[in-house]
Design a protein around this motif. Structure first.
Motif, PDB file in Angstrom:
ATOM      1  N   THR B 381      12.931 -13.395  -1.894  1.00 41.02           N
ATOM      2  CA  THR B 381      11.756 -13.995  -2.540  1.00 41.02           C
ATOM      3  C   THR B 381      12.225 -14.979  -3.602  1.00 41.02           C
ATOM      4  N   ASP B 382      11.410 -15.967  -3.870  1.00 39.92           N
ATOM      5  CA  ASP B 382      11.757 -16.981  -4.866  1.00 39.92           C
ATOM      6  C   ASP B 382      10.476 -17.673  -5.309  1.00 39.92           C
ATOM      7  N   ASN B 383       9.932 -17.246  -6.430  1.00 33.94           N
ATOM      8  CA  ASN B 383       8.736 -17.918  -6.936  1.00 33.94           C
ATOM      9  C   ASN B 383       8.584 -17.666  -8.420  1.00 33.94           C
ATOM     10  N   GLN B 384       7.521 -18.183  -8.983  1.00 36.48           N
ATOM     11  CA  GLN B 384       7.290 -18.126 -10.420  1.00 36.48           C
ATOM     12  C   GLN B 384       7.093 -16.706 -10.940  1.00 36.48           C
ATOM     13  N   GLY B 385       6.458 -15.860 -10.147  1.00 38.52           N
ATOM     14  CA  GLY B 385       6.169 -14.510 -10.614  1.00 38.52           C
ATOM     15  C   GLY B 385       7.367 -13.589 -10.475  1.00 38.52           C
ATOM     16  N   ASP B 386       7.183 -12.338 -10.864  1.00 35.33           N
ATOM     17  CA  ASP B 386       8.209 -11.320 -10.680  1.00 35.33           C
ATOM     18  C   ASP B 386       7.947 -10.550  -9.392  1.00 35.33           C
ATOM     19  N   ASP B 387       8.970 -10.450  -8.556  1.00 32.81           N
ATOM     20  CA  ASP B 387       8.887  -9.640  -7.333  1.00 32.81           C
ATOM     21  C   ASP B 387       9.788  -8.439  -7.535  1.00 32.81           C
ATOM     22  N   GLU B 388       9.207  -7.241  -7.434  1.00 33.29           N
ATOM     23  CA  GLU B 388       9.974  -6.042  -7.778  1.00 33.29           C
ATOM     24  C   GLU B 388       9.699  -4.892  -6.814  1.00 33.29           C
ATOM     25  N   SER B 389      10.488  -3.837  -6.970  1.00 36.45           N
ATOM     26  CA  SER B 389      10.283  -2.546  -6.303  1.00 36.45           C
ATOM     27  C   SER B 389      10.155  -2.630  -4.786  1.00 36.45           C
ATOM     28  N   PRO B 390      11.185  -3.101  -4.087  1.00 41.57           N
ATOM     29  CA  PRO B 390      11.095  -3.173  -2.620  1.00 41.57           C
ATOM     30  C   PRO B 390      11.082  -1.785  -1.984  1.00 41.57           C
ATOM     31  N   SER B 391      10.376  -1.668  -0.858  1.00 40.01           N
ATOM     32  CA  SER B 391      10.363  -0.423  -0.092  1.00 40.01           C
ATOM     33  C   SER B 391      10.267  -0.778   1.392  1.00 40.01           C
ATOM     34  N   TRP B 392      11.149  -0.198   2.201  1.00 41.67           N
ATOM     35  CA  TRP B 392      11.206  -0.539   3.627  1.00 41.67           C
ATOM     36  C   TRP B 392      10.125   0.195   4.411  1.00 41.67           C
ATOM     37  N   SER B 393       9.604  -0.484   5.443  1.00 36.38           N
ATOM     38  CA  SER B 393       8.740   0.208   6.402  1.00 36.38           C
ATOM     39  C   SER B 393       9.613   1.167   7.213  1.00 36.38           C
ATOM     40  N   PRO B 394       9.017   2.207   7.801  1.00 40.28           N
ATOM     41  CA  PRO B 394       9.847   3.227   8.474  1.00 40.28           C
ATOM     42  C   PRO B 394      10.701   2.677   9.621  1.00 40.28           C
ATOM     43  N   ASP B 395      10.260   1.576  10.244  1.00 41.91           N
ATOM     44  CA  ASP B 395      11.057   1.000  11.329  1.00 41.91           C
ATOM     45  C   ASP B 395      12.040  -0.054  10.816  1.00 41.91           C
ATOM     46  N   GLY B 396      12.025  -0.306   9.527  1.00 38.65           N
ATOM     47  CA  GLY B 396      12.953  -1.268   8.951  1.00 38.65           C
ATOM     48  C   GLY B 396      12.595  -2.723   9.206  1.00 38.65           C
ATOM     49  N   SER B 397      11.410  -2.968   9.773  1.00 30.76           N
ATOM     50  CA  SER B 397      11.057  -4.348  10.105  1.00 30.76           C
ATOM     51  C   SER B 397      10.414  -5.077   8.934  1.00 30.76           C
ATOM     52  N   MET B 398       9.894  -4.332   7.960  1.00 28.41           N
ATOM     53  CA  MET B 398       9.182  -4.980   6.863  1.00 28.41           C
ATOM     54  C   MET B 398       9.585  -4.389   5.521  1.00 28.41           C
ATOM     55  N   ILE B 399       9.257  -5.137   4.478  1.00 25.67           N
ATOM     56  CA  ILE B 399       9.502  -4.664   3.104  1.00 25.67           C
ATOM     57  C   ILE B 399       8.226  -4.864   2.295  1.00 25.67           C
ATOM     58  N   ALA B 400       7.783  -3.799   1.643  1.00 27.41           N
ATOM     59  CA  ALA B 400       6.660  -3.919   0.698  1.00 27.41           C
ATOM     60  C   ALA B 400       7.251  -4.087  -0.695  1.00 27.41           C
ATOM     61  N   PHE B 401       6.558  -4.787  -1.551  1.00 29.71           N
ATOM     62  CA  PHE B 401       7.034  -4.992  -2.918  1.00 29.71           C
ATOM     63  C   PHE B 401       5.851  -5.338  -3.804  1.00 29.71           C
ATOM     64  N   SER B 402       6.088  -5.359  -5.110  1.00 31.40           N
ATOM     65  CA  SER B 402       5.023  -5.784  -6.012  1.00 31.40           C
ATOM     66  C   SER B 402       5.352  -7.181  -6.514  1.00 31.40           C
ATOM     67  N   SER B 403       4.308  -7.952  -6.779  1.00 35.53           N
ATOM     68  CA  SER B 403       4.539  -9.316  -7.250  1.00 35.53           C
ATOM     69  C   SER B 403       3.447  -9.738  -8.220  1.00 35.53           C
ATOM     70  N   THR B 404       3.854 -10.563  -9.205  1.00 33.92           N
ATOM     71  CA  THR B 404       2.885 -11.128 -10.151  1.00 33.92           C
ATOM     72  C   THR B 404       2.631 -12.600  -9.840  1.00 33.92           C
ATOM     73  N   ARG B 405       2.942 -13.030  -8.599  1.00 41.71           N
ATOM     74  CA  ARG B 405       2.826 -14.448  -8.255  1.00 41.71           C
ATOM     75  C   ARG B 405       1.403 -14.990  -8.387  1.00 41.71           C
ATOM     76  N   GLU B 406       0.412 -14.117  -8.287  1.00 36.94           N
ATOM     77  CA  GLU B 406      -0.968 -14.585  -8.426  1.00 36.94           C
ATOM     78  C   GLU B 406      -1.560 -14.162  -9.771  1.00 36.94           C
ATOM     79  N   GLY B 407      -0.709 -13.757 -10.699  1.00 39.98           N
ATOM     80  CA  GLY B 407      -1.187 -13.306 -12.005  1.00 39.98           C
ATOM     81  C   GLY B 407      -0.970 -11.811 -12.160  1.00 39.98           C
ATOM     82  N   PRO B 408      -2.034 -11.023 -11.973  1.00 40.98           N
ATOM     83  CA  PRO B 408      -1.837  -9.572 -12.089  1.00 40.98           C
ATOM     84  C   PRO B 408      -0.948  -9.054 -10.959  1.00 40.98           C
TER      85      PRO B 408
END
Lengths: 200, 443
Positions: B381-408
């Motif tokens: 990831t690369d943007n103005q907000g903070d991207d944090e706390s990655p977590s993999w989907s059980p099949d390893g195909s995706m990553i969930a994370f938190s981001s402040t790119r839209e403000g909250p």
């Protein structure tokens, strides 16, 4: 000292009073026949007696006022003292120590604040303190919980070294969950990177 | 029939009546459809026309329309497919949906390599759905399933088919049986929420109007461990998801960052009762098995390798937060990250080869992945907000994370290669710390 002053003040009223009555009597002697003289002396004595009573009343009043004044002052003194104690306690709870980003070492300012806190705890042997460690919002809250724990413990260890008994100190980490300033700038973050004390 | 009885019989029906059609033509999973090394580099063009209906009544039409949307959205969610525009289709709505009735040239002409068809019929709240996946160039069906269930189980039926499709294409069941847990903060209170893999149906898991943090699913999705301030300090709660039972670990200091051992009723967590934050191994009932880290300073945020033999964790033993890997049996520790001076929140990939984490560079936080041997560092990831706390989907195909790119702060997902970044859901307040479950088959 004050008592003497009041007595002196009272005498200041009485003596001129007496002087006045005698000078009056002398005049009377010159103008009036000799036969009337004893009556005039009686009158003067009565007057003097009255003045004396008046002066005594004034003195009593003055003493009473003095007593009341002293009571007032003593009360004010006690209040001021209490206020200072409260002030110390408020300061104990409201003067925080601050840390650099991602750090938990005690800066010199923090150490001098902690020394005052140690003095307060020594002067108040019955109080116990909870030290709360806080962080700014940057970084993951999970890491910040650990960082807040270290910050609270840095303060605790410093107080232990100053002779405060361990049983009087507990610590808790709030991580980044309880900021003082919710702003998103260095000024706000600096305020939030703190350890604060709560008396219980 | 009572509601419970109805559901019970539904379960039986649903389980028994998943019929594989034409099993003779259904071959083993074919991996040549999707490039495993980077499956998101070339998306497969797929056409998903409206599902047909049995009788054509209004209820069926509406159900078929909603099912088509759900099917399309769910397959698109995976990031594997390029969804072809329905307006460009060369067929009318009522065309045949069986192989003999399909003119595959109509589909290859618009670039479709895969095609789904199907039909829906409803009788007295019971839905029968037949769904198929075709290879338009080979002109044959590659997945064909029939599902039967109650109207309200539409999502389950569609996701079961999606799961079958993804299993055929990748050899893995995908994300459709998984959930997410996350923190949601509003009015100064932070509660744990759960939702479906696609952000659907968010529900409060805790409701104590206090501060609740760091949810972690047990491998079977039956338990969630989390930290709560409900008794004053940061204590560790181990709670069964459905029953109201569990344990509390409330030692002096912090009791945080639970991480379940894969396949076991045991977890690692950070405790500081011995003086400084260290990582311990606990039973699922909260008893300490052993202390894992032994280094003065901060040791926290453990994450398990899929084989349960190692943990990655964060330590400040070198002066700044960095990620280390420890072999549990030998206790041997090796530093993994050297780039940057603030690397936290490691998450070990389900395949075991990579670790995702969040790092601060130039003041911003971004998500990175690195191979477990320390090579192959990749910024996702690369943007103005903070991207944090990655977590993999059980099949390893995706990553969930938190981001402040839209403000909250909100919960986002992306593919494991950083593509297709999008918001998963938005609730009042702020959402943080997503934690993807394993496959939860009986929820």
């Amino acid at each position: 000292m004050r008592k003497k002053y009041w007595i002196a003040l009272a005498l200041l009223f009485i003596i001129p009073g007496l002087l006045f009555t005698t000078s009056c009597a002398k005049k009377t002697v010159k103008s009036e026949p000799a036969a009337k003289a004893p009556a005039a002396t009686d009158e003067a004595a009565k007057k003097a007696e009255l003045e004396k009573q008046k002066a005594e009343l004034a003195r009593q009043k003055a003493l009473e006022e003095q007593r009341l004044d002293q009571e007032r002052l003593a009360k004010a003194d006690a209040e001021a003292k209490k206020k200072t104690e409260q002030g110390k306690r408020v300061r104990f709870e409201q003067e925080h120590i601050y840390f650099d980003f991602d750090k938990y070492n005690l800066k010199p300012e923090a150490q001098s604040v902690l020394k005052m806190k140690a003095e307060f705890m020594k002067a108040n042997p019955n109080i116990k303190a909870r030290i709360e460690g806080h962080c700014d919002e940057r970084g993951t809250n999970e890491y910040n919980l650990a960082l807040g724990d270290r910050r609270a413990n840095s303060a605790k260890e410093f107080l232990l070294n100053l002779g405060i008994d361990e049983s009087r100190l507990t610590t808790i980490s709030h991580g980044e969950e309880r900021p003082i300033d919710k702003g998103k700038n260095e000024a706000a973050w600096a305020k939030n990177r703190r350890a604060q004390f709560v008396v219980w | 029939m009572t509601r419970n009885g109805k559901h019970l019989s539904y379960c039986i029906l649903f389980t028994v009546l998943i019929i594989c059609l034409l099993t003779s033509t259904q071959v083993q999973a074919q991996y040549d459809y999707i490039d495993i090394s980077n499956p998101f580099l070339k998306k497969i063009p797929i056409a998903i026309p409206q599902l047909g209906t049995g009788s054509g009544n209004q209820a069926e039409k509406e159900f078929a329309r909603a099912s088509t949307e759900l099917l399309s959205g769910s397959l698109e969610f995976t990031g594997y497919f390029k969804m072809l525009d329905r307006d460009a289709f060369l067929i009318d709505e009522n065309s045949q949906w069986t192989a003999s009735g399909i003119n595959f040239k109509n589909w290859t002409a618009i670039g479709a390599e895969l095609l789904t068809t199907g039909s829906v019929s409803i009788q007295a709240d019971i839905v029968e759905m037949e769904l198929r996946l075709y290879d338009t160039f080979k002109e044959r069906m590659i997945v064909g399933k029939r599902y039967k269930g109650w109207v309200e189980d539409q999502r389950k039926m569609i996701h079961r088919f999606c799961s079958d499709v993804i299993f055929f294409l990748t050899g893995n069941r995908g994300v459709f049986d998984s959930k997410l847990a996350f923190e949601s903060k509003s009015d100064g209170k932070k509660e744990i929420f759960t939702c479906d893999f696609d952000g659907y149906s968010p529900k409060a898991f805790t409701n104590n109007k206090n501060i609740n943090l760091s949810p972690a699913w047990s491998y079977d999705g039956q338990w969630i461990a989390y930290t709560s301030y409900i008794k004053g300090g940061p204590d560790l709660y181990i709670r069964h998801v459905k029953d109201k039972r569990g344990t509390v670990v409330a030692k002096k200091g912090i009791n945080t960052t639970p991480a379940w051992v894969p396949g076991k009723f045991a977890l690692a967590a950070t405790l500081s009762y011995e003086g400084d934050p260290e990582i311990y191994l606990l039973t699922g009932t909260g008893k300490i098995i052993k202390r894992l880290t032994k280094s003065y300073g901060i040791d926290t945020q453990p994450t398990w390798s899929p084989d349960g033999k190692k943990i990655a964790f964060v330590s400040d033993r070198a002066g700044s937060p960095q990620i280390y890997i420890m072999d549990i049996d030998s206790g041997y520790v090796e530093r993994l990250t050297f780039y940057g001076n603030y690397n936290t929140s490691p998450a070990w990939s389900p395949k075991g080869d990579k670790i995702a984490y969040s790092a601060s560079n130039n003041g911003n936080f971004d998500i990175y992945v690195i191979k477990t041997d320390g090579t192959g560092l990749l910024q996702l990831t690369d943007n103005q907000g903070d991207d944090e706390s990655p977590s993999w989907s059980p099949d390893g195909s995706m990553i969930a994370f938190s981001s402040t790119r839209e403000g909250p702060s909100r919960i986002y997902v992306m593919t494991a290669f950083g593509t297709d970044q999008r918001r998963l859901l938005a609730l009042p307040g702020e959402q943080t710390n997503p934690e993807w479950s394993g496959r939860v088959t009986n929820n």
